[in-house]
Write a protein that holds these residues in place. Structure first.
Motif, PDB file in Angstrom:
ATOM      1  N   THR A 144       0.850  -1.180   0.000  1.00  0.00           N
ATOM      2  CA  THR A 144       0.000   0.000   0.000  1.00  0.00           C
ATOM      3  C   THR A 144       0.890   1.237   0.000  1.00  0.00           C
ATOM      4  OG1 THR A 144      -0.158  -0.065   2.409  1.00  0.00           O
ATOM      5  CG2 THR A 144      -1.934  -1.099   1.173  1.00  0.00           C
ATOM      6  N   MET A 146       0.739   5.654   0.048  1.00  0.00           N
ATOM      7  CA  MET A 146       0.031   6.929   0.151  1.00  0.00           C
ATOM      8  C   MET A 146       1.017   8.038  -0.171  1.00  0.00           C
ATOM      9  SD  MET A 146      -2.076   8.747   3.275  1.00  0.00           S
ATOM     10  CE  MET A 146      -3.500   7.690   3.136  1.00  0.00           C
ATOM     11  N   PHE A 176      -2.875   5.389  -2.883  1.00  0.00           N
ATOM     12  CA  PHE A 176      -3.784   6.474  -2.560  1.00  0.00           C
ATOM     13  C   PHE A 176      -3.031   7.798  -2.609  1.00  0.00           C
ATOM     14  CE2 PHE A 176      -5.571   2.707  -0.790  1.00  0.00           C
ATOM     15  CZ  PHE A 176      -6.950   2.866  -0.824  1.00  0.00           C
ATOM     16  N   ASP A 211     -11.954   0.387   1.653  1.00  0.00           N
ATOM     17  CA  ASP A 211     -11.407   1.095   0.497  1.00  0.00           C
ATOM     18  C   ASP A 211     -10.059   0.524   0.071  1.00  0.00           C
ATOM     19  OD1 ASP A 211     -10.159   2.074   2.792  1.00  0.00           O
ATOM     20  OD2 ASP A 211     -10.088   4.150   2.090  1.00  0.00           O
ATOM     21  N   VAL A 212      -9.253   0.119   1.040  1.00  0.00           N
ATOM     22  CA  VAL A 212      -7.966  -0.482   0.695  1.00  0.00           C
ATOM     23  C   VAL A 212      -8.164  -1.865   0.094  1.00  0.00           C
ATOM     24  CG1 VAL A 212      -5.718  -1.205   1.574  1.00  0.00           C
ATOM     25  CG2 VAL A 212      -6.810   0.837   2.508  1.00  0.00           C
ATOM     26  N   ALA A 215      -9.247  -1.508  -3.480  1.00  0.00           N
ATOM     27  CA  ALA A 215      -8.141  -1.079  -4.347  1.00  0.00           C
ATOM     28  C   ALA A 215      -7.181  -2.228  -4.618  1.00  0.00           C
ATOM     29  CB  ALA A 215      -7.400   0.098  -3.714  1.00  0.00           C
ATOM     30  N   VAL A 226      -6.259   6.376  -6.183  1.00  0.00           N
ATOM     31  CA  VAL A 226      -7.442   6.593  -5.353  1.00  0.00           C
ATOM     32  C   VAL A 226      -7.182   7.799  -4.465  1.00  0.00           C
ATOM     33  CG1 VAL A 226      -9.018   5.553  -3.712  1.00  0.00           C
ATOM     34  CG2 VAL A 226      -7.854   4.118  -5.392  1.00  0.00           C
ATOM     35  N   ASP A 227      -8.085   8.788  -4.503  1.00  0.00           N
ATOM     36  CA  ASP A 227      -7.923   9.994  -3.706  1.00  0.00           C
ATOM     37  C   ASP A 227      -8.588   9.832  -2.349  1.00  0.00           C
ATOM     38  OD1 ASP A 227      -6.610  11.189  -5.794  1.00  0.00           O
ATOM     39  OD2 ASP A 227      -8.382  12.249  -6.549  1.00  0.00           O
ATOM     40  N   LEU A 228      -7.924  10.322  -1.315  1.00  0.00           N
ATOM     41  CA  LEU A 228      -8.493  10.349   0.032  1.00  0.00           C
ATOM     42  C   LEU A 228      -8.795  11.806   0.417  1.00  0.00           C
ATOM     43  CD1 LEU A 228      -6.347   7.773   2.001  1.00  0.00           C
ATOM     44  CD2 LEU A 228      -8.680   7.498   1.187  1.00  0.00           C
TER      45      LEU A 228
END
Length: 228
Positions: A144, A146, A176, A211-212, A215, A226-228
């Motif tokens: 993952t 970010m 993200f 959401d994770v 994805a 993916v936008d947070l």
């Protein structure tokens, strides 16, 4: 410092999983990291947040202190220190799942180390991933990422390219993006909560948050933004 340091925050009771936190650094330096360096202060805050959420559930957290502040080209000192830390964790706790968390240079280091046998998941925060950074060792791994959309130190395009190549190599990747820059100060709670959730899932203590999980299950480059 002749060898790295490992600051451990032990779980209450028996340890069932370990999370290793690796802070940022610089391109080249053989000086030890400064105690008040922002990269170290921020990663310690993330580590403490995760520990507070899970130390009564068998999670031990460790903060890696590098020998030197720089990556230093082919020496890849931060990566060497992560490998050292994984050996120490195995010697201390045995073969149990380890979740790697790294920011900036530390993100590069944990992604490099993500193929180690005991690693159950990798969480990279605004990782510094230059063109050509290896990805084949991440096949079958959960990764993952970010990244701040306004990051001026490490452009988000670098991790976007890395994510696509890692996915093509067979890794399960969720990437993200978030408003803000490199320091993870803007919307800090979102960064902290993201790491907490990824660590708990990677340690087998909770299901991956929806959401994770969604994805990670999607395929193709379009899923990696993916936008947070």
């Amino acid at each position: 410092m002749t060898e790295p340091g490992l600051e451990a925050r032990a779980a209450q009771g028996a340890t069932t999983a370990v999370a290793l936190f690796c802070h940022g650094g610089t391109v080249a330096s053989v000086e030890p990291p400064r105690e008040r360096a922002l990269s170290l202060v921020r990663m310690r805050a993330v580590e403490q947040f995760v520990s507070a959420a899970a130390d009564d559930r068998g999670l031990t957290t460790c903060l890696l202190r590098y020998r030197v502040a720089g990556w230093n080209g082919v020496a890849a000192d931060a990566h060497a220190d992560v490998r050292w830390a994984l050996d120490r964790i195995r010697a201390e706790y045995g073969d149990m799942p380890v979740v790697l968390v790294g920011h900036s240079m530390g993100g590069r280091a944990v992604l490099r180390a993500g193929g180690a046998p005991q690693v159950s998941a990798v969480c990279a925060l605004a990782p510094w991933t230059p063109a050509g950074e290896p990805v084949s060792h991440l096949r079958g791994r959960t990764v993952t990422i970010m990244h701040g959309r306004g990051d001026r130190w490490v452009p988000a395009a670098l991790s976007a390219d890395f994510a696509v190549r890692a996915q093509e190599a067979g890794a399960r990747v969720a990437r993200f993006t978030i408003a803000g820059g490199h320091s993870m100060i803007r919307r800090a709670h979102v960064w902290h909560s993201f790491v907490r959730d990824v660590v708990l899932a990677g340690a087998g203590l909770e299901p991956m948050r929806p959401d994770v999980a969604a994805a990670l299950e999607r395929a193709g480059a379009a899923s990696l933004a993916v936008d947070l």
